[in-house]
Design an enzyme around this catalytic site. Structure first.
Site, PDB file in Angstrom:
ATOM      1  CB  CYS A  31      -0.854   0.055   1.274  1.00  0.00           C
ATOM      2  SG  CYS A  31      -2.155  -1.182   1.349  1.00  0.00           S
ATOM      3  CB  CYS A  35      -3.608   2.424   2.185  1.00  0.00           C
ATOM      4  SG  CYS A  35      -4.914   1.219   1.846  1.00  0.00           S
ATOM      5  CB  CYS A  62      -3.534  -2.098  -1.714  1.00  0.00           C
ATOM      6  SG  CYS A  62      -5.061  -1.553  -0.966  1.00  0.00           S
ATOM      7  CB  CYS A  65      -4.288   2.824  -1.440  1.00  0.00           C
ATOM      8  SG  CYS A  65      -2.974   1.584  -1.303  1.00  0.00           S
TER       9      CYS A  65
END
Ligand SMILES: [Zn+2]
Length: 195
Positions: A31, A35, A62, A65
Site C-alpha cells: 500500500c 491507504c 492493494c 489505494c
C-alpha cells in the site's frame, strides 16, 4: 521502520505517498502510506523505497489505494539534510552510496542527484570530507597509528585513506602529522620507549 514511517501509516498521511510504500507480509499486499485500510500489526509490515521492490518479493498492489499509481517523490531539501545528518553521525561506519540510500529509503541515483544539486558536492565527497576532517583531528591530537586512524574514521584500508587524504589536503597523513602534530607525536614516542 522508524517512528516517522509508522506514524505516517497509522495516520494515513498522504504527504508521505511516493516517499515509501509498505507491504503487509500476512496478506501479501502492498500500500501507499495514506491507504485507508485497517492498520496492520507493525511486526508484519515491511517498507519499500519503490513499488518494484515490493513486487519483487511477490507482494500485490492493494486494490483500494492503488500504490503503483503514485509517483515516487521525497522532498529534495529534506532528503539532502537527512543525507548530511546521517553522514555526520555515521561517517565512521562502512557507508557508501547504496548503504546511505537504503537507510533513507530512497534510490541511490535520486539521492545522489538531489544532494549534489543542493550541496554542490556529491554525498561521497561530503563523506570523504567528513572523514578527513576527523582524521586531521586524530592525527594532531592523538598518537594513534595512521592505519588505526584510517579505520577509526571509516576507511577500509590505510592505502585508500592516504589517497583520499592526499587528494583533499595535498599532504600525506604522515606529512600532515609532522607539520601540525609534532608535539603530540613526541609524547607518543616517549611513552612507546618508556613501556
Ligand atoms: Zn492500500
Amino acid at each position: 521502520m522508524n517512528e516517522e514511517h509508522w506514524q505516517a501509516i497509522v495516520s494515513c498521511d498522504d504527504s508521505y505517498d511516493g516517499r515509501f510504500w509498505y507491504g503487509v507480509l500476512t496478506t501479501g499486499i502492498f500500500c501507499r502510506p495514506s491507504c485507508k485500510s485497517r492498520v496492520p500489526k507493525q511486526e508484519n509490515i515491511r517498507l519499500f523505497a519503490t513499488t518494484e521492490e515490493a513486487e519483487k518479493i511477490g507482494l500485490r498492489p492493494c486494490k483500494r489505494c492503488q500504490p503503483q499509481s503514485v509517483q515516487w517523490r521525497p522532498p529534495d531539501e529534506e532528503l539532502a539534510l537527512r543525507v548530511e545528518r546521517l553522514i555526520d553521525e555515521c561517517y565512521q561506519e562502512p557507508l557508501n552510496l547504496t548503504e546511505i540510500a537504503s537507510r533513507l529509503f530512497v534510490s541511490p541515483y535520486y539521492m545522489q542527484r538531489s544532494f549534489t544539486r543542493l550541496k554542490s558536492c556529491s554525498p561521497s565527497q561530503y563523506l570523504s570530507q567528513k572523514r578527513v576532517e576527523a582524521a586531521k583531528r586524530l592525527l594532531t591530537e592523538t598518537s594513534n597509528s595512521v592505519t588505526d586512524i584510517a579505520m577509526q574514521v571509516g576507511f577500509r584500508t590505510s592505502a585508500y585513506f592516504a589517497q583520499v587524504f592526499h587528494k583533499l589536503t595535498g599532504q600525506t597523513p604522515t606529512q600532515y602529522r609532522a607539520e601540525y602534530g609534532q608535539r603530540i607525536e613526541q609524547i607518543g614516542r616517549k611513552s612507546e620507549t618508556g613501556s
